[in-house]
Scaffold this motif. Structure first.
Motif, PDB file in Angstrom:
ATOM      1  N   ARG A 126     -56.331  78.812   8.696  1.00  0.00           N
ATOM      2  CA  ARG A 126     -54.815  78.746   9.386  1.00  0.00           C
ATOM      3  C   ARG A 126     -55.602  78.831  10.885  1.00  0.00           C
ATOM      4  O   ARG A 126     -55.829  78.588  12.177  1.00  0.00           O
ATOM      5  N   VAL A 127     -56.754  79.804  10.106  1.00  0.00           N
ATOM      6  CA  VAL A 127     -57.524  80.110  11.822  1.00  0.00           C
ATOM      7  C   VAL A 127     -58.331  78.967  12.502  1.00  0.00           C
ATOM      8  O   VAL A 127     -58.263  78.214  13.303  1.00  0.00           O
ATOM      9  N   SER A 128     -59.450  78.143  11.216  1.00  0.00           N
ATOM     10  CA  SER A 128     -60.169  77.414  11.405  1.00  0.00           C
ATOM     11  C   SER A 128     -59.475  76.292  12.062  1.00  0.00           C
ATOM     12  O   SER A 128     -60.257  76.116  12.742  1.00  0.00           O
ATOM     13  N   GLU A 187     -56.333  76.270  13.712  1.00  0.00           N
ATOM     14  CA  GLU A 187     -56.297  77.031  15.057  1.00  0.00           C
ATOM     15  C   GLU A 187     -57.304  76.434  16.223  1.00  0.00           C
ATOM     16  O   GLU A 187     -57.601  75.395  17.507  1.00  0.00           O
ATOM     17  N   LEU A 188     -58.031  77.104  15.952  1.00  0.00           N
ATOM     18  CA  LEU A 188     -59.862  76.744  16.540  1.00  0.00           C
ATOM     19  C   LEU A 188     -60.549  75.464  16.566  1.00  0.00           C
ATOM     20  O   LEU A 188     -60.965  74.679  18.223  1.00  0.00           O
ATOM     21  N   TRP A 194     -59.596  84.406  22.823  1.00  0.00           N
ATOM     22  CA  TRP A 194     -58.651  83.691  22.194  1.00  0.00           C
ATOM     23  C   TRP A 194     -58.755  84.552  20.874  1.00  0.00           C
ATOM     24  O   TRP A 194     -57.614  84.936  20.383  1.00  0.00           O
ATOM     25  N   GLN A 195     -60.306  85.239  19.736  1.00  0.00           N
ATOM     26  CA  GLN A 195     -59.883  86.541  19.292  1.00  0.00           C
ATOM     27  C   GLN A 195     -59.550  87.082  19.599  1.00  0.00           C
ATOM     28  O   GLN A 195     -58.644  88.071  18.735  1.00  0.00           O
ATOM     29  N   TRP A 244     -55.403  86.751  19.946  1.00  0.00           N
ATOM     30  CA  TRP A 244     -55.176  87.189  18.375  1.00  0.00           C
ATOM     31  C   TRP A 244     -54.814  88.260  17.878  1.00  0.00           C
ATOM     32  O   TRP A 244     -54.101  88.071  16.769  1.00  0.00           O
ATOM     33  N   LEU A 261     -54.791  82.579   5.296  1.00  0.00           N
ATOM     34  CA  LEU A 261     -54.980  83.099   7.249  1.00  0.00           C
ATOM     35  C   LEU A 261     -56.551  82.186   7.823  1.00  0.00           C
ATOM     36  O   LEU A 261     -56.759  81.492   9.019  1.00  0.00           O
TER      37      LEU A 261
END
Length: 148
Positions: free
Chosen positions: A18-20, A22-23, A113-114, A117, A15
């Motif tokens: 994946r977040v990193s 995308e950012l 973005w957060q 999400w 997770l």
């Protein structure tokens, strides 16, 4: 047998990556900075001046990654390095005006973005997630102390 789909450390790592990713895609495309560079800037956005060692402690990134990020940000004119007034061996990092302006452009986008999400969670779920995350972090600290 270890089932990775049920192994929480694995799931959290996937997770986080994946977040990193995308950012990183957004920050690199829009602003030309990497995730480690953004993490350095985010930490300095909360408190500055700081040393590279302070950033390592606050970010949980390894020293080499922080060093590369800081060097890149200094070369880009986003950070300045100044000597500590009481210890000339220590360098303190701060935003340049250009760095501060970039931080002030990125921070609201990161928060937006957060929010997008996390909008799949209701208020109670988000509050519970924060409590559980803090508990797990505290337990990690306890486990680390137990080894020593």
């Amino acid at each position: 047998m270890l089932d990775l789909d049920d192994f929480l450390p694995y799931r959290l790592n996937v997770l986080a990556k994946r977040v990193s990713r995308e950012l990183a895609r957004r920050y690199e495309a829009q602003f030309g900075i990497s995730i480690p560079e953004w993490r350095v800037m985010a930490i300095l956005g909360r408190e500055q001046p700081l040393s590279s060692n302070d950033i390592v402690e606050r970010s949980a990134m390894d020293k080499a990654k922080v060093s590369r990020a800081v060097t890149s940000l200094v070369e880009a004119g986003l950070l300045s390095r100044d000597t500590h007034p009481s210890d000339q061996r220590l360098l303190r990092l701060s935003f340049t005006p250009k760095g501060r302006a970039l931080y002030e452009r990125i921070a609201p986008l990161a928060l937006e973005w957060q929010q997008r999400w996390l909008n799949c969670l209701d208020e109670g779920e988000l509050a519970q997630f924060k409590v559980l995350s803090a508990k797990l972090e505290g337990q990690l600290e306890q486990l680390a102390r137990d080894v020593l």
